[in-house]
Structures are given as structure tokens and as C-alpha cells.
Design an enzyme around this catalytic site. Structure first.
Site, PDB file in Angstrom:
ATOM      1  N   TYR A 270      -9.071  13.576   1.510  1.00  0.00           N
ATOM      2  CA  TYR A 270      -8.282  14.546   0.767  1.00  0.00           C
ATOM      3  C   TYR A 270      -9.127  15.151  -0.358  1.00  0.00           C
ATOM      4  O   TYR A 270     -10.313  14.876  -0.471  1.00  0.00           O
ATOM      5  CB  TYR A 270      -6.989  13.899   0.289  1.00  0.00           C
ATOM      6  CG  TYR A 270      -6.149  13.408   1.462  1.00  0.00           C
ATOM      7  CD1 TYR A 270      -5.833  14.270   2.521  1.00  0.00           C
ATOM      8  CD2 TYR A 270      -5.719  12.093   1.554  1.00  0.00           C
ATOM      9  CE1 TYR A 270      -5.098  13.838   3.616  1.00  0.00           C
ATOM     10  CE2 TYR A 270      -4.977  11.645   2.641  1.00  0.00           C
ATOM     11  CZ  TYR A 270      -4.675  12.524   3.668  1.00  0.00           C
ATOM     12  OH  TYR A 270      -3.956  12.085   4.759  1.00  0.00           O
TER      13      TYR A 270
ATOM     14  N   ALA B 104       1.791   8.655  -1.234  1.00  0.00           N
ATOM     15  CA  ALA B 104       1.056   9.768  -1.823  1.00  0.00           C
ATOM     16  C   ALA B 104       2.033  10.874  -2.166  1.00  0.00           C
ATOM     17  O   ALA B 104       2.791  11.343  -1.316  1.00  0.00           O
ATOM     18  CB  ALA B 104       0.002  10.274  -0.840  1.00  0.00           C
TER      19      ALA B 104
ATOM     20  N   SER C 180       0.828  -1.208   0.000  1.00  0.00           N
ATOM     21  CA  SER C 180       0.000   0.000   0.000  1.00  0.00           C
ATOM     22  C   SER C 180       0.858   1.253   0.000  1.00  0.00           C
ATOM     23  O   SER C 180       1.976   1.263   0.532  1.00  0.00           O
ATOM     24  CB  SER C 180      -0.881   0.037   1.253  1.00  0.00           C
ATOM     25  OG  SER C 180      -2.012  -0.765   1.117  1.00  0.00           O
TER      26      SER C 180
ATOM     27  N   ARG D  99      -7.956   5.119  -5.864  1.00  0.00           N
ATOM     28  CA  ARG D  99      -8.237   4.721  -4.483  1.00  0.00           C
ATOM     29  C   ARG D  99      -9.431   5.515  -3.986  1.00  0.00           C
ATOM     30  O   ARG D  99      -9.440   6.745  -3.999  1.00  0.00           O
ATOM     31  CB  ARG D  99      -7.035   4.941  -3.564  1.00  0.00           C
ATOM     32  CG  ARG D  99      -7.387   4.727  -2.082  1.00  0.00           C
ATOM     33  CD  ARG D  99      -6.193   4.573  -1.165  1.00  0.00           C
ATOM     34  NE  ARG D  99      -5.765   3.172  -1.126  1.00  0.00           N
ATOM     35  CZ  ARG D  99      -4.981   2.660  -0.160  1.00  0.00           C
ATOM     36  NH1 ARG D  99      -4.537   3.423   0.827  1.00  0.00           N
ATOM     37  NH2 ARG D  99      -4.631   1.384  -0.201  1.00  0.00           N
TER      38      ARG D  99
ATOM     39  N   CYS E 193       2.719   7.128   3.523  1.00  0.00           N
ATOM     40  CA  CYS E 193       3.514   8.343   3.625  1.00  0.00           C
ATOM     41  C   CYS E 193       4.633   8.168   4.651  1.00  0.00           C
ATOM     42  O   CYS E 193       4.418   7.633   5.733  1.00  0.00           O
ATOM     43  CB  CYS E 193       2.638   9.522   4.020  1.00  0.00           C
ATOM     44  SG  CYS E 193       1.500  10.043   2.722  1.00  0.00           S
TER      45      CYS E 193
ATOM     46  N   GLY F 139      -0.262  -2.774   4.191  1.00  0.00           N
ATOM     47  CA  GLY F 139       0.571  -1.653   4.580  1.00  0.00           C
ATOM     48  C   GLY F 139       1.392  -1.941   5.814  1.00  0.00           C
ATOM     49  O   GLY F 139       2.584  -2.241   5.744  1.00  0.00           O
ATOM     50  N   ARG F 140       0.742  -1.889   6.967  1.00  0.00           N
ATOM     51  CA  ARG F 140       1.472  -2.043   8.227  1.00  0.00           C
ATOM     52  C   ARG F 140       2.173  -3.398   8.339  1.00  0.00           C
ATOM     53  O   ARG F 140       3.234  -3.497   8.957  1.00  0.00           O
ATOM     54  CB  ARG F 140       0.518  -1.826   9.407  1.00  0.00           C
ATOM     55  CG  ARG F 140       0.100  -0.370   9.568  1.00  0.00           C
ATOM     56  CD  ARG F 140      -0.959  -0.208  10.663  1.00  0.00           C
ATOM     57  NE  ARG F 140      -1.280   1.184  10.907  1.00  0.00           N
ATOM     58  CZ  ARG F 140      -2.139   1.916  10.188  1.00  0.00           C
ATOM     59  NH1 ARG F 140      -2.754   1.367   9.142  1.00  0.00           N
ATOM     60  NH2 ARG F 140      -2.384   3.181  10.480  1.00  0.00           N
TER      61      ARG F 140
END
Length: 363
Positions: free
Chosen positions: A181, A57, A22, A229, A25, A322-323
Site C-alpha cells: 500500500y 485497515a 491482527s 506495520r 479487512c 489473524g486467520r
């Protein structure tokens, strides 16, 4: 062979597997220029077996950054810095994508590890933020409502960033329309109170997302995959729900998008989310059902078995993590072992001695 470690082809691009990193940032760039941190951070996931490494991003304009330390792709110096990172990922067998982003009213904030919250003051390096309506994110400075010229500039900035991304060597372009966003702000009635052609109906609120997708597709040509996304729900009363997002995804498909990466929430502080393993998978499944387009699922998918189940159930065509990749940059190698995949072809030869089954046969 597991579905997770089968190939996937979109347009003219073939991914070696369907377990992807993923966009995350790092808040570690200077003037939007990535550096050695980003090089090592992203290349390790390719060595670790990921099929696609989605870089973080990257702002399409200075005012589009979440924080002053965000990566950017609004000038040629930034493009050239990305090129070295991309080459390193490619050398390790993975494809690499970029997420083009504009933070809207959630821009000009302190990075998460700054021990401060809220907006960065103008006299400390912050800037005036913009949004569809002059409604602040709770605890942040008030944004300025975009006029027609400002909206046109946003589309032009995404298009110019897409050109730089192609020139840098990215394999995938993703349009960020999630997590509160700018593009998400236009989509949601909780943040868009405009009375003109950019507000009101879902069709009007979706105009900016669709204009951006069309501009990106026109710039990158027909060969490159374009992802979007979305946040599949605002997780708040009166906000977007999954069928709204699925409708917009159908329009985005017609505008030139190829795959939808479905996350959730991020628009308002009063959101209420029930978090658990695979909690966002049903959102990806619904978008896939409505549009017939490929989707990627994300959200607490931490084992090979969990990721394989998502694909086996037909909920998505790929899995973003991601994590778990932050905890274990070799998550894809581990997942392949969990699913009984042979080590050859995925494991770097330098690492094969660590594969339990391979090392048993070669003692």
C-alpha cells in the site's frame, strides 16, 4: 505464568496479555461507516481472551480505500460509528487499536468475494488511484504520480484520522506501511522511481513514512502507543530486504513509533514466498535486534505453544494472529488452556463451565 499471558506495558497502556488479533479487512462497510457486522466480529475476540483487538485497515481518505466497501476514518460519522464498537470491546476486557491506511496504487479494487478481479471502473464506483510513481500494480489501473501537494495531503489525512481515532476511544494507533500500500510503495525501489527528494536513496524513500509517524505522534500526544506495520521483505529481486526495513524502523522509533508489527511482501505479483509455520518470525526478530524496540510477530502461528516459543526465544514481544482467530474467535482462551494458565481473570465467567479443569473441580 507463560510469557504469552503476561502483561505488556507500552507508554501508559498495559495489555492484559501478548496474544493479539491482527487487522483483517472485512470489506463490509458502507461509505466507510462500520456496522453491526464489525461490532459482533470484533467484540467476539475480546470475549475470546485477546489482549489487543486490532480493527481492520481504515482508510484516511476516500481515495485511500482498497475497495469501495472498506472501513474509513476520514469523517466524523465514521468516528462515531467506531465508538460503539470500541465500547463493546472494552466492556469485554480487551484493548482495541486501529490501523490507519492508504492503499495507494492498490486502491479502487473489487472486494475479494465480488467474483471479479482488478480495478473497479470509474463508471461503477471506482476512482483514480495515486502512487509515488505512475507504475501500475500488475493487472490494476495505472495510478497518478503524487505531486508535493498530494504528498502533503496524505500526511494531513493521516494526522486528521489519528485525531478522530483518539476521539473515538482507540487505545492504539497503527500506521500501515506494509503489503504494497501507499507508504510501502514509497519505501520500495520496485514501486518508487522518483528522482526528487521522495525517491532514490532509502532515506528519501522513507521520508513519507517518517513524516506520517511524526504527524500521528504529534496528534495523539505522548501517552498513546503508536505501532507501525512493515513488510520485512518484498520477496522479489531488487526490492526491500529486512536490513533496509530495520534501518527504517530505527528512524521511525526516533520519530515517535513504539512497536513494529512485522509482516512481509504484498508489493508485486511476482513475489516468491516460502510459507510455513512462523515463517515471518525471523523478520520481527531482526527488527527487534537492530532497533532494540518491541516487535510483534505474525504469520501462521496457530497454537499456544507456537506463540509462547516466539516470545521465549526472544524473537518478539507479542504475537498477532489473524486467520486462527477467524477459525476460532476464542483462540486466546484455548492457548491459555494449552499453556496451563488458570481460567480466572481471562475466561468470561459465563464461559467458565466450558473450561475442563475448572469444571472438574466444581461438579
Amino acid at each position: 505464568m507463560s510469557q504469552l499471558f503476561s502483561t505488556l506495558t507500552i507508554r501508559e497502556t498495559t495489555f492484559r496479555n501478548r496474544l493479539w488479533v491482527s487487522p483483517m479487512c472485512m470489506y463490509s462497510a458502507e461509505d466507510g461507516v462500520v456496522n453491526d457486522w464489525h461490532h459482533v466480529h470484533l467484540a467476539q475476540f475480546a470475549s475470546g481472551g485477546a489482549g489487543l483487538v486490532m480493527s481492520e485497515a481504515s482508510a484516511v481518505s476516500p481515495e485511500g480505500r482498497i475497495t469501495p466497501e472498506d472501513a474509513g476514518i476520514w469523517n466524523d460519522e465514521q468516528r462515531d460509528a467506531w465508538a460503539g464498537v470500541i465500547a463493546s470491546v472494552h466492556a469485554r476486557g480487551a484493548l482495541v487499536g486501529v490501523q490507519l491506511a492508504h492503499a495507494g496504487r492498490k486502491a479502487s479494487t473489487w472486494r475479494p468475494f465480488a467474483n471479479q478481479d482488478g480495478s473497479v471502473p470509474l463508471d461503477q464506483g471506482g476512482w483514480q488511484t495515486v502512487a509515488p510513481s505512475a507504475i501500475a500494480f500488475d493487472g490494476y489501473a495505472a495510478p497518478q504520480e503524487l505531486d508535493e501537494d498530494g504528498i502533503a495531503k496524505v500526511v494531513a489525512d493521516f494526522r486528521a484520522a489519528a485525531r478522530r481515532a483518539v476521539d473515538a476511544g482507540f487505545d492504539v494507533i497503527e500506521v500501515h506501511a506494509a503489503h504494497g500500500y501507499l507508504l510501502h510503495e514509497f519505501l520500495s525501489p520496485l514501486s518508487n522511481e522518483r528522482a526528487d527528494g521522495w525517491g532514490g536513496s532509502l532515506e528519501n524513500r522513507a521520508r513519507l513514512v517518517l513524516d506520517v509517524v511524526r504527524a500521528v505522534r504529534a496528534e495523539v500526544g505522548e501517552a498513546l502507543p503508536v505501532f507501525v506495520r512493515f513488510s520485512g521483505t518484498d520477496s522479489a529481486p531488487g526490492g526491500l530486504e529486512i536490513d533496509d526495513v530495520a534501518t527504517v524502523a530505527q528512524w521511525a522509533l526516533e520519530a515517535g513509533a513504539d512497536l513494529f508489527d512485522v509482516s512481509s511482501s504484498g508489493l508485486v505479483r511476482h513475489q516468491r514466498i516460502e510459507v510455513g509455520p512462523g515463517y515471518q518470525v525471523p523478520l520481527a526478530a531482526r527488527v527487534r535486534e537492530v532497533t532494540g524496540a518491541p516487535t510483534a510477530a505474525v504469520g501462521i502461528i496457530d497454537t499456544g505453544e507456537e506463540a509462547e516459543a516466539v516470545l521465549a526465544e526472544g524473537s518478539a514481544d507479542a504475537v498477532f494472529a489473524g486467520r486462527e482467530f477467524l477459525r476460532d474467535p476464542h483462540f486466546a482462551l484455548r492457548a491459555a488452556s494449552e499453556l496451563g494458565e488458570a481460567p480466572e481473570g481471562l475466561w468470561p465467567p459465563q464461559y467458565l463451565r466450558a473450561h475442563r479443569e475448572w469444571s472438574k473441580l466444581r461438579r
